[in-house]
Design an enzyme around this catalytic site. Structure first.
Site, PDB file in Angstrom:
ATOM      1  N   HIS A 142      -7.925  -5.961   7.333  1.00 20.10           N
ATOM      2  CA  HIS A 142      -7.692  -4.883   8.308  1.00 20.10           C
ATOM      3  C   HIS A 142      -7.948  -5.429   9.716  1.00 20.10           C
ATOM      4  O   HIS A 142      -9.082  -5.679  10.099  1.00 20.10           O
ATOM      5  CB  HIS A 142      -8.549  -3.639   8.080  1.00 20.10           C
ATOM      6  CG  HIS A 142      -7.926  -2.408   8.690  1.00 20.10           C
ATOM      7  ND1 HIS A 142      -7.098  -1.555   7.979  1.00 20.10           N
ATOM      8  CD2 HIS A 142      -7.976  -1.920   9.939  1.00 20.10           C
ATOM      9  CE1 HIS A 142      -6.689  -0.580   8.778  1.00 20.10           C
ATOM     10  NE2 HIS A 142      -7.202  -0.783   9.980  1.00 20.10           N
TER      11      HIS A 142
ATOM     12  N   HIS B  28       0.859  -1.183   0.000  1.00 22.21           N
ATOM     13  CA  HIS B  28       0.000   0.000   0.000  1.00 22.21           C
ATOM     14  C   HIS B  28       0.897   1.235   0.000  1.00 22.21           C
ATOM     15  O   HIS B  28       1.149   1.833   1.046  1.00 22.21           O
ATOM     16  CB  HIS B  28      -0.911  -0.019   1.232  1.00 22.21           C
ATOM     17  CG  HIS B  28      -1.991   1.024   1.201  1.00 22.21           C
ATOM     18  ND1 HIS B  28      -3.260   0.786   1.677  1.00 22.21           N
ATOM     19  CD2 HIS B  28      -1.991   2.306   0.764  1.00 22.21           C
ATOM     20  CE1 HIS B  28      -3.989   1.876   1.540  1.00 22.21           C
ATOM     21  NE2 HIS B  28      -3.236   2.817   0.991  1.00 22.21           N
TER      22      HIS B  28
ATOM     23  N   GLU C  30      -2.584  -1.726  -3.173  1.00 21.52           N
ATOM     24  CA  GLU C  30      -3.688  -0.986  -2.571  1.00 21.52           C
ATOM     25  C   GLU C  30      -3.369   0.506  -2.582  1.00 21.52           C
ATOM     26  O   GLU C  30      -2.212   0.900  -2.487  1.00 21.52           O
ATOM     27  CB  GLU C  30      -3.883  -1.394  -1.107  1.00 21.52           C
ATOM     28  CG  GLU C  30      -4.234  -2.835  -0.878  1.00 21.52           C
ATOM     29  CD  GLU C  30      -4.441  -3.136   0.599  1.00 21.52           C
ATOM     30  OE1 GLU C  30      -5.072  -4.163   0.897  1.00 21.52           O
ATOM     31  OE2 GLU C  30      -3.964  -2.346   1.441  1.00 21.52           O
TER      32      GLU C  30
END
Length: 238
Positions: free
Chosen positions: A190, A43, A70
């Protein structure tokens, strides 16, 4: 069978805290693959506080499993993804100053934008996943944008798991069932951990992929990286 994609951002955080190239992010990704990881997630953020754009380019040349990138589809992110052409891009609406992702997309409000971004990535043959809260309406909205998958934002599940796991999982089951009705693939991520991962998969066994970084890399400090990857895979494939 649910795949485990390991987010290696935290490895880059350690490297960046000292400068140089220790630990080596690319070597760690290759090791994770060798230990049984079925994908690598990164990410990159605009401030490059962990994964850098240069890391993403190197990873694409090196790893042999799926690369999942991401991020918030700002112009520089879109350009990077179109250049690298990963297996999957996950669109996340995080602000530049966010410590970590903290909300899913409003896929109704941002439908035109997400539709256009998805179209551009599809032109390169990239699978598109949209990060959403566990709301069936937002899942259906992602389908309307042309997404291939949704990723359910699981922070609320992890936070409430210890108090009442049935109540914590309920909205995720509803959202996952909507994804299945819409013909969407299903990812989740997450704050999933060794504590709460198995129950999530038990209740939603059609999850295609979980993306786990912070908890897994933290556990590796105690258990070792190879053993930790295997521990997580056991929680998925029980």
């Amino acid at each position: 069978m649910t795949k485990l994609s390991v987010n290696i951002n935290k490895i880059a955080v350690i490297r960046n805290s000292r400068g140089g190239n220790v630990p080596d992010v690319t070597a760690a990704a290759v090791a994770i693959e060798g230990f049984g990881g079925q994908g690598i997630t990164v990410h990159p953020r605009p401030d490059a506080r962990h994964i850098r754009y240069s890391d993403v380019r190197e990873l694409k040349k090196t790893i042999t499993t799926e690369l999942n990138i991401e991020g918030n589809p700002i112009d520089s992110f879109i350009d990077l993804v179109l250049e690298v052409v990963p297996a999957q891009v996950t669109l996340v609406p995080d602000a530049p100053d966010a410590i970590t992702s903290n909300a899913g997309w409003d896929t109704l409000r941002h439908r035109d934008f997400l539709t256009e971004v998805t179209r551009r990535f599809h032109e390169k043959g990239i699978r598109v996943s949209v990060f959403v809260d566990p709301d069936p309406e937002m899942v259906a909205g992602a389908k309307a944008c042309g997404a291939d998958r949704v990723e359910l934002y699981t922070e609320a599940y992890a936070r409430c798991y210890g108090d009442d796991r049935e109540q914590a999982i309920a909205p995720y089951v509803a959202a996952a069932e909507e994804a299945r009705r819409q013909g969407l693939g299903l990812n989740a991520g997450h704050d999933l951990s060794l504590v709460n991962l198995r129950y999530f998969i038990e209740r939603i066994p059609w999850v295609d992929e979980v993306s786990i970084g912070h908890a897994l890399i933290s556990d590796a400090l105690y258990y070792g990286l190879e053993n930790t990857v295997q521990l997580y895979k056991r929680e998925i494939n029980f």
